[in-house]
Motif scaffolding. Structure first.
Motif, PDB file in Angstrom:
ATOM      1  N   GLN A  25       0.829  -1.208   0.000  1.00  0.00           N
ATOM      2  CA  GLN A  25       0.000   0.000   0.000  1.00  0.00           C
ATOM      3  C   GLN A  25       0.862   1.256   0.000  1.00  0.00           C
ATOM      4  O   GLN A  25       0.529   2.250  -0.645  1.00  0.00           O
ATOM      5  N   VAL A  26       1.987   1.218   0.716  1.00  0.00           N
ATOM      6  CA  VAL A  26       2.904   2.357   0.717  1.00  0.00           C
ATOM      7  C   VAL A  26       3.390   2.646  -0.701  1.00  0.00           C
ATOM      8  O   VAL A  26       3.444   3.806  -1.130  1.00  0.00           O
ATOM      9  N   LEU A  27       3.738   1.599  -1.442  1.00  0.00           N
ATOM     10  CA  LEU A  27       4.176   1.790  -2.833  1.00  0.00           C
ATOM     11  C   LEU A  27       3.052   2.349  -3.697  1.00  0.00           C
ATOM     12  O   LEU A  27       3.272   3.241  -4.514  1.00  0.00           O
ATOM     13  N   TYR A  31       3.349   6.251  -5.530  1.00  0.00           N
ATOM     14  CA  TYR A  31       3.355   6.474  -6.976  1.00  0.00           C
ATOM     15  C   TYR A  31       1.977   6.776  -7.554  1.00  0.00           C
ATOM     16  O   TYR A  31       1.808   6.851  -8.767  1.00  0.00           O
ATOM     17  N   GLY A  32       0.994   6.957  -6.704  1.00  0.00           N
ATOM     18  CA  GLY A  32      -0.330   7.283  -7.190  1.00  0.00           C
ATOM     19  C   GLY A  32      -0.992   6.151  -7.952  1.00  0.00           C
ATOM     20  O   GLY A  32      -1.872   6.387  -8.775  1.00  0.00           O
ATOM     21  N   ALA A  33      -0.571   4.936  -7.682  1.00  0.00           N
ATOM     22  CA  ALA A  33      -1.160   3.778  -8.353  1.00  0.00           C
ATOM     23  C   ALA A  33      -2.477   3.422  -7.669  1.00  0.00           C
ATOM     24  O   ALA A  33      -2.613   3.542  -6.453  1.00  0.00           O
ATOM     25  N   THR A  34      -3.430   2.993  -8.469  1.00  0.00           N
ATOM     26  CA  THR A  34      -4.745   2.650  -7.937  1.00  0.00           C
ATOM     27  C   THR A  34      -5.240   1.346  -8.534  1.00  0.00           C
ATOM     28  O   THR A  34      -4.674   0.829  -9.497  1.00  0.00           O
ATOM     29  N   ASN A  35      -6.298   0.832  -7.962  1.00  0.00           N
ATOM     30  CA  ASN A  35      -7.022  -0.309  -8.496  1.00  0.00           C
ATOM     31  C   ASN A  35      -6.141  -1.549  -8.736  1.00  0.00           C
ATOM     32  O   ASN A  35      -6.151  -2.112  -9.834  1.00  0.00           O
ATOM     33  N   PRO A  36      -5.373  -1.998  -7.742  1.00  0.00           N
ATOM     34  CA  PRO A  36      -4.513  -3.169  -7.947  1.00  0.00           C
ATOM     35  C   PRO A  36      -5.333  -4.439  -8.196  1.00  0.00           C
ATOM     36  O   PRO A  36      -6.351  -4.666  -7.542  1.00  0.00           O
ATOM     37  N   PHE A  56      -1.482  -5.994 -11.529  1.00  0.00           N
ATOM     38  CA  PHE A  56      -1.756  -4.910 -12.464  1.00  0.00           C
ATOM     39  C   PHE A  56      -2.266  -3.722 -11.663  1.00  0.00           C
ATOM     40  O   PHE A  56      -3.103  -3.887 -10.773  1.00  0.00           O
ATOM     41  N   VAL A  57      -1.759  -2.523 -11.962  1.00  0.00           N
ATOM     42  CA  VAL A  57      -2.259  -1.320 -11.317  1.00  0.00           C
ATOM     43  C   VAL A  57      -2.506  -0.249 -12.373  1.00  0.00           C
ATOM     44  O   VAL A  57      -1.892  -0.255 -13.441  1.00  0.00           O
ATOM     45  N   GLU A  58      -3.391   0.668 -12.069  1.00  0.00           N
ATOM     46  CA  GLU A  58      -3.583   1.843 -12.907  1.00  0.00           C
ATOM     47  C   GLU A  58      -2.656   2.917 -12.367  1.00  0.00           C
ATOM     48  O   GLU A  58      -2.670   3.217 -11.174  1.00  0.00           O
ATOM     49  N   MET A  59      -1.835   3.487 -13.257  1.00  0.00           N
ATOM     50  CA  MET A  59      -0.813   4.424 -12.802  1.00  0.00           C
ATOM     51  C   MET A  59      -1.125   5.892 -13.074  1.00  0.00           C
ATOM     52  O   MET A  59      -0.681   6.744 -12.340  1.00  0.00           O
ATOM     53  N   TYR A  60      -1.841   6.200 -14.136  1.00  0.00           N
ATOM     54  CA  TYR A  60      -1.995   7.594 -14.517  1.00  0.00           C
ATOM     55  C   TYR A  60      -3.428   7.892 -14.923  1.00  0.00           C
ATOM     56  O   TYR A  60      -4.052   7.094 -15.601  1.00  0.00           O
ATOM     57  N   PRO A  61      -3.915   9.065 -14.535  1.00  0.00           N
ATOM     58  CA  PRO A  61      -5.230   9.471 -15.010  1.00  0.00           C
ATOM     59  C   PRO A  61      -5.228   9.605 -16.532  1.00  0.00           C
ATOM     60  O   PRO A  61      -4.171   9.803 -17.138  1.00  0.00           O
ATOM     61  N   ALA A  62      -6.368   9.496 -17.136  1.00  0.00           N
ATOM     62  CA  ALA A  62      -6.484   9.603 -18.596  1.00  0.00           C
ATOM     63  C   ALA A  62      -5.826  10.890 -19.091  1.00  0.00           C
ATOM     64  O   ALA A  62      -6.039  11.963 -18.533  1.00  0.00           O
ATOM     65  N   GLY A  63      -4.998  10.741 -20.113  1.00  0.00           N
ATOM     66  CA  GLY A  63      -4.358  11.892 -20.722  1.00  0.00           C
ATOM     67  C   GLY A  63      -3.083  12.348 -20.060  1.00  0.00           C
ATOM     68  O   GLY A  63      -2.407  13.221 -20.568  1.00  0.00           O
ATOM     69  N   GLU A  64      -2.719  11.795 -18.925  1.00  0.00           N
ATOM     70  CA  GLU A  64      -1.490  12.193 -18.239  1.00  0.00           C
ATOM     71  C   GLU A  64      -0.371  11.238 -18.634  1.00  0.00           C
ATOM     72  O   GLU A  64      -0.483  10.034 -18.458  1.00  0.00           O
TER      73      GLU A  64
END
Length: 83
Positions: A25-27, A31-36, A56-64
């Protein structure tokens, strides 16, 4: 359809994930990762002695656009010794 019998390695890796949840969770937070999402042999219940843990994680908001932080996150993830 036959039921999958979980391997002993699957149980061990799942226990390891549960035990190291706070470190993971700290990681995610750093890094702003979500939805593991766990996938691969640990999810299927077919892990063996050589299996790794795939998440698998989501790392960036759409378009970033991604940046060098991905390389840094990979290094940090490897630093959590799993065995």
């Amino acid at each position: 359809m036959s039921e999958t019998v979980l391997t002993p390695e699957t149980f061990a890796l799942r226990e390891l994930l549960a035990a190291r949840r706070d470190e993971f969770q700290v990681l995610l937070d750093r890094y702003g990762a979500t939805n593991p999402k766990l996938f691969g042999s640990v999810t299927r219940g077919t892990a063996s002695a050589g299996s790794d843990i795939e998440i698998f994680v989501e790392m960036y908001p759409a378009g970033e656009p991604p940046d060098a932080s991905i390389r840094s996150a990979q290094g940090d993830a490897r630093a959590i010794r799993l065995r």
